[in-house]
Design a protein around this motif. Sequence first.
Motif, PDB file in Angstrom:
ATOM      1  N   GLU A  76       0.983  -0.998  -0.149  1.00 35.43           N
ATOM      2  CA  GLU A  76       0.071  -0.162  -0.154  1.00 35.43           C
ATOM      3  C   GLU A  76       0.828   1.300  -0.074  1.00 35.43           C
ATOM      4  OE1 GLU A  76      -2.975  -0.067   3.172  1.00 35.43           O
ATOM      5  OE2 GLU A  76      -3.841  -1.891   2.450  1.00 35.43           O
ATOM      6  N   ALA A  77       1.945   1.198   1.008  1.00 30.74           N
ATOM      7  CA  ALA A  77       2.867   2.423   0.793  1.00 30.74           C
ATOM      8  C   ALA A  77       3.433   2.728  -0.225  1.00 30.74           C
ATOM      9  CB  ALA A  77       3.791   2.256   1.967  1.00 30.74           C
ATOM     10  N   LEU A  78       3.877   1.426  -1.274  1.00 39.63           N
ATOM     11  CA  LEU A  78       4.628   1.704  -2.357  1.00 39.63           C
ATOM     12  C   LEU A  78       3.666   2.208  -3.345  1.00 39.63           C
ATOM     13  CD1 LEU A  78       6.643  -1.751  -2.348  1.00 39.63           C
ATOM     14  CD2 LEU A  78       7.609   0.539  -1.781  1.00 39.63           C
ATOM     15  N   SER A  79       2.468   1.886  -3.573  1.00 35.76           N
ATOM     16  CA  SER A  79       1.491   2.004  -4.413  1.00 35.76           C
ATOM     17  C   SER A  79       1.190   3.479  -4.381  1.00 35.76           C
ATOM     18  CB  SER A  79       0.191   1.304  -4.316  1.00 35.76           C
ATOM     19  OG  SER A  79      -0.726   1.582  -5.268  1.00 35.76           O
ATOM     20  N   SER A  80       1.059   3.983  -3.069  1.00 38.29           N
ATOM     21  CA  SER A  80       0.536   5.592  -2.725  1.00 38.29           C
ATOM     22  C   SER A  80       1.849   6.323  -3.438  1.00 38.29           C
ATOM     23  CB  SER A  80       0.273   5.664  -1.376  1.00 38.29           C
ATOM     24  OG  SER A  80      -0.788   4.845  -0.975  1.00 38.29           O
ATOM     25  N   ALA A  81       3.199   5.961  -2.893  1.00 37.31           N
ATOM     26  CA  ALA A  81       4.081   6.641  -3.217  1.00 37.31           C
ATOM     27  C   ALA A  81       4.516   6.816  -4.837  1.00 37.31           C
ATOM     28  CB  ALA A  81       5.429   6.132  -2.550  1.00 37.31           C
ATOM     29  N   ALA A  82       4.214   5.552  -5.543  1.00 41.15           N
ATOM     30  CA  ALA A  82       4.181   5.518  -6.958  1.00 41.15           C
ATOM     31  C   ALA A  82       3.161   6.472  -7.599  1.00 41.15           C
ATOM     32  CB  ALA A  82       4.199   4.252  -7.538  1.00 41.15           C
ATOM     33  N   THR A  83       2.041   6.652  -7.022  1.00 42.66           N
ATOM     34  CA  THR A  83       1.050   7.216  -7.701  1.00 42.66           C
ATOM     35  C   THR A  83       1.251   8.785  -7.338  1.00 42.66           C
ATOM     36  OG1 THR A  83      -0.685   5.455  -7.068  1.00 42.66           O
ATOM     37  CG2 THR A  83      -1.570   7.571  -7.647  1.00 42.66           C
TER      38      THR A  83
ATOM     39  N   ALA B 182      18.741  23.814 -24.582  1.00 44.13           N
ATOM     40  CA  ALA B 182      17.583  23.606 -24.938  1.00 44.13           C
ATOM     41  C   ALA B 182      17.225  22.229 -25.225  1.00 44.13           C
ATOM     42  CB  ALA B 182      17.194  24.333 -26.212  1.00 44.13           C
ATOM     43  N   ASP B 183      18.484  21.639 -26.053  1.00 48.80           N
ATOM     44  CA  ASP B 183      18.589  20.117 -26.225  1.00 48.80           C
ATOM     45  C   ASP B 183      18.581  19.297 -24.755  1.00 48.80           C
ATOM     46  OD1 ASP B 183      18.700  20.695 -28.781  1.00 48.80           O
ATOM     47  OD2 ASP B 183      20.775  20.362 -29.172  1.00 48.80           O
ATOM     48  N   ARG B 184      19.219  19.716 -23.778  1.00 53.11           N
ATOM     49  CA  ARG B 184      19.381  19.046 -22.578  1.00 53.11           C
ATOM     50  C   ARG B 184      17.970  18.997 -21.935  1.00 53.11           C
ATOM     51  NH1 ARG B 184      24.452  21.563 -19.374  1.00 53.11           N
ATOM     52  NH2 ARG B 184      23.406  20.011 -17.608  1.00 53.11           N
ATOM     53  N   ILE B 185      17.136  20.276 -21.869  1.00 53.11           N
ATOM     54  CA  ILE B 185      15.917  20.260 -21.547  1.00 53.11           C
ATOM     55  C   ILE B 185      14.929  19.296 -22.194  1.00 53.11           C
ATOM     56  CG2 ILE B 185      13.686  21.670 -21.192  1.00 53.11           C
ATOM     57  CD1 ILE B 185      15.543  24.166 -20.946  1.00 53.11           C
ATOM     58  N   GLY B 186      15.065  19.377 -23.536  1.00 53.04           N
ATOM     59  CA  GLY B 186      14.566  18.299 -24.327  1.00 53.04           C
ATOM     60  C   GLY B 186      14.680  16.720 -23.819  1.00 53.04           C
ATOM     61  N   GLU B 187      15.815  16.411 -23.527  1.00 50.60           N
ATOM     62  CA  GLU B 187      16.258  15.174 -22.774  1.00 50.60           C
ATOM     63  C   GLU B 187      15.541  14.907 -21.716  1.00 50.60           C
ATOM     64  OE1 GLU B 187      20.560  15.328 -22.908  1.00 50.60           O
ATOM     65  OE2 GLU B 187      20.670  15.206 -25.094  1.00 50.60           O
ATOM     66  N   ILE B 188      15.613  15.970 -20.910  1.00 52.70           N
ATOM     67  CA  ILE B 188      14.860  15.933 -19.483  1.00 52.70           C
ATOM     68  C   ILE B 188      13.294  15.550 -19.807  1.00 52.70           C
ATOM     69  CG2 ILE B 188      14.096  17.141 -17.368  1.00 52.70           C
ATOM     70  CD1 ILE B 188      16.950  18.778 -17.481  1.00 52.70           C
ATOM     71  N   GLY B 189      12.757  16.134 -20.512  1.00 53.18           N
ATOM     72  CA  GLY B 189      11.454  16.044 -20.905  1.00 53.18           C
ATOM     73  C   GLY B 189      11.142  14.626 -21.099  1.00 53.18           C
ATOM     74  N   ILE B 190      12.038  13.976 -22.046  1.00 49.51           N
ATOM     75  CA  ILE B 190      11.731  12.481 -22.552  1.00 49.51           C
ATOM     76  C   ILE B 190      12.058  11.726 -21.245  1.00 49.51           C
ATOM     77  CG2 ILE B 190      13.001  10.619 -23.897  1.00 49.51           C
ATOM     78  CD1 ILE B 190      13.552  13.010 -25.850  1.00 49.51           C
ATOM     79  N   LEU B 191      13.074  11.945 -20.674  1.00 49.57           N
ATOM     80  CA  LEU B 191      13.302  11.097 -19.317  1.00 49.57           C
ATOM     81  C   LEU B 191      12.173  11.150 -18.276  1.00 49.57           C
ATOM     82  CD1 LEU B 191      15.181   9.508 -17.665  1.00 49.57           C
ATOM     83  CD2 LEU B 191      16.363  11.284 -16.747  1.00 49.57           C
ATOM     84  N   LEU B 192      11.587  12.525 -18.002  1.00 47.47           N
ATOM     85  CA  LEU B 192      10.461  12.428 -17.246  1.00 47.47           C
ATOM     86  C   LEU B 192       9.128  11.479 -17.745  1.00 47.47           C
ATOM     87  CD1 LEU B 192      10.621  16.367 -16.001  1.00 47.47           C
ATOM     88  CD2 LEU B 192      11.006  14.347 -14.551  1.00 47.47           C
ATOM     89  N   GLY B 193       9.213  11.526 -18.888  1.00 44.43           N
ATOM     90  CA  GLY B 193       7.934  11.019 -19.490  1.00 44.43           C
ATOM     91  C   GLY B 193       8.150   9.426 -19.403  1.00 44.43           C
ATOM     92  N   ASP B 194       9.382   8.872 -19.464  1.00 44.90           N
ATOM     93  CA  ASP B 194       9.758   7.580 -19.486  1.00 44.90           C
ATOM     94  C   ASP B 194       9.509   7.116 -17.788  1.00 44.90           C
ATOM     95  OD1 ASP B 194      10.186   7.233 -21.971  1.00 44.90           O
ATOM     96  OD2 ASP B 194      12.595   7.300 -21.706  1.00 44.90           O
ATOM     97  N   VAL B 195       9.778   7.854 -16.898  1.00 51.16           N
ATOM     98  CA  VAL B 195       9.963   7.590 -15.638  1.00 51.16           C
ATOM     99  C   VAL B 195       8.150   7.644 -15.022  1.00 51.16           C
ATOM    100  CG1 VAL B 195      10.340   8.398 -13.240  1.00 51.16           C
ATOM    101  CG2 VAL B 195      12.078   8.383 -14.944  1.00 51.16           C
ATOM    102  N   ALA B 196       7.752   8.646 -15.526  1.00 49.32           N
ATOM    103  CA  ALA B 196       6.166   8.704 -15.276  1.00 49.32           C
ATOM    104  C   ALA B 196       5.486   7.750 -15.737  1.00 49.32           C
ATOM    105  CB  ALA B 196       5.709   9.973 -15.842  1.00 49.32           C
ATOM    106  N   GLY B 197       5.791   6.982 -16.859  1.00 47.77           N
ATOM    107  CA  GLY B 197       5.049   5.867 -17.500  1.00 47.77           C
ATOM    108  C   GLY B 197       5.227   4.474 -16.600  1.00 47.77           C
ATOM    109  N   GLU B 198       6.610   4.475 -16.271  1.00 44.50           N
ATOM    110  CA  GLU B 198       7.272   3.128 -15.473  1.00 44.50           C
ATOM    111  C   GLU B 198       6.493   3.458 -14.148  1.00 44.50           C
ATOM    112  OE1 GLU B 198      11.398   2.624 -15.297  1.00 44.50           O
ATOM    113  OE2 GLU B 198      11.593   3.045 -17.458  1.00 44.50           O
ATOM    114  N   LEU B 199       6.214   4.545 -13.381  1.00 40.75           N
ATOM    115  CA  LEU B 199       5.680   4.544 -12.193  1.00 40.75           C
ATOM    116  C   LEU B 199       4.179   4.172 -12.456  1.00 40.75           C
ATOM    117  CD1 LEU B 199       7.068   7.999 -11.072  1.00 40.75           C
ATOM    118  CD2 LEU B 199       7.310   5.794  -9.831  1.00 40.75           C
ATOM    119  N   ALA B 200       3.343   4.456 -13.462  1.00 42.88           N
ATOM    120  CA  ALA B 200       2.031   4.034 -13.873  1.00 42.88           C
ATOM    121  C   ALA B 200       2.008   2.752 -13.876  1.00 42.88           C
ATOM    122  CB  ALA B 200       1.571   4.965 -15.105  1.00 42.88           C
ATOM    123  N   GLY B 201       2.962   1.995 -14.528  1.00 46.96           N
ATOM    124  CA  GLY B 201       2.941   0.682 -14.684  1.00 46.96           C
ATOM    125  C   GLY B 201       3.033  -0.120 -13.369  1.00 46.96           C
ATOM    126  N   TYR B 202       4.139   0.355 -12.625  1.00 49.23           N
ATOM    127  CA  TYR B 202       4.529  -0.164 -11.373  1.00 49.23           C
ATOM    128  C   TYR B 202       3.183  -0.124 -10.331  1.00 49.23           C
ATOM    129  CZ  TYR B 202       6.554  -0.653  -6.767  1.00 49.23           C
ATOM    130  OH  TYR B 202       7.001  -1.236  -5.405  1.00 49.23           O
TER     131      TYR B 202
END
Length: 572
Positions: free
Chosen positions: A220-227, A270-290
Amino acid sequence: MRIRSLGVIDDAVVELSPGFTAVTGETGAGKTMVVTSLGLLLGGRADPALVRIGAEKAVVEGRIALPADASVLVRAEEAGAELDDGALLISRTVSAEGRSRAHVGGRSVPMGVLAELADELVAVHGQTDQQGLLKLSRQRQALDRYAGDAVTVPLAKYTGAYRRLRAVTAELDEIVTRARERAQEADLLRFGLDEIAAVEPRAGEDVELAEEAERLGHAEALSSAATAAHAALAGVPEDPEGIEATTLVAGAQRALEAVRSHDPALSALADRIGEIGILLGDVAGELAGYADDLDADPLRLSAVEERRAALTALTRKYGEDVGAVLAWAERSAARLTELDGDDERIDELTAERDALRGELGGLAQALTDARTEAAERFAAAVTAELASLAMPHARVSFEIRQSEDPEGVEVGGRPVAYGPAGVDEVELLLAPHPGAPPRPIAKGASGGELSRVMLAVEVVFAGTDPVPTYLFDEVDAGVGGKAAVEIGRRLARLARTAQVVVVTHLPQVAAFADRQLLVEKTNDGSVTRSGVKVLEGEDRIRELSRMLAGQEDSETARAHAEELLAAARADG
């Protein structure tokens, strides 16, 4: 040899010439120190009591001349020794505290090296050696030494078979006597292996289950933290006005896109910020799946804990973790196979033991035959020597016998006792005169006869297994008259082919020597450098007179001494 602080000897040099050297002197003058010194040089036991009172240590040094082809040189060179003008220098030091040191050719060596060299350099015989000859084991060794390869070859084969038989018998006895213990050990191993087989653990399974239990216990604690983390990154549909990390990053990237062409540095950011955006999107997707995959099923958690309990029961008994438990099972299975094969092993060992006993019996018979043949030649040669030692009617023979033993090996159709040297008891017999029955020399020989028998044995050895030097310490004890003259004559003949040194109190023996050394004490009771001197001319006659009559100036003794010397020279 140079001798320092040994017994009564303070500091003395003993010059031993080739041929026959006789060492004489008053009783207690230190004659036997010559023998003791040579014994120390040849690896004898170091007795701190030998160190002269008041001295810290006793030192004996010797210089031994050797032919260039002497086999002993090989062993000396292996020990690191260097020759001194073709001679080998040996020294031995004994401290008053009992410490002992040895040097050969300038190199420090273990005492065992001295003993090895001694076997090929010197044969030492004294009163204790006569007593040793009375032992049956020594008599057998003497016969084997005389027989040479005829005995040593079959004896080597016999010894090998004997050792193997001992090893097989010991293993067989161990298996049989420990059968109950081994059966109990096998039962315990079977129980353990069955217990492990029932659980069927996998390597690393305990680590995997521990991780899963930790995750399920906090689902439960893990699920709440991931959400919550997902919402912070990507937002939630229920709150379209909410500000999330991905939206903010996207806004930052859009702000820079319009002007990035004006400055390469800003374009890189600007390129580095674009990379950060991609990385945040990937992490957000994995958190949802977790969060979606996380199972808070209490039934699964119960099953995991039950499995862990079963594994823990195994690790308490058989190893600290599942890997150790599996290793124990592997070892135990191999040991159980060995224990279960005991019956088969007993059959194998029993068959090998019986075969070895049969082989040993045949080898023992060959050994007995070789000894019997050599005994006849040895006895005849010693008997011939005794004839030249004033025992013309004496006869020497050997009795070779075996003792019956139901547990022994079969030789000649009967079981007999056996040992590491065969099945034979060898005993030297002497019939001192015609009509006398052969009796063991321990019972049938007087002191003088025993001395002559030993000398005869050594002379026979000299013809078959010669050494460069023979040292006899009062081997003529208990002998006098004509027998003493004959001993002197025989020693002189032996000296034609070897160096012979004799410590003697008999003038009849000393007269035959090529050189006579006198050991005498000073007034303070010590033997100094001048206390060991070579006797020549008048001095030798005076010493022989003293030995004959106790009076150096007796005209009768002098005449007898001169007669002895003349007779000895004539014989030579």
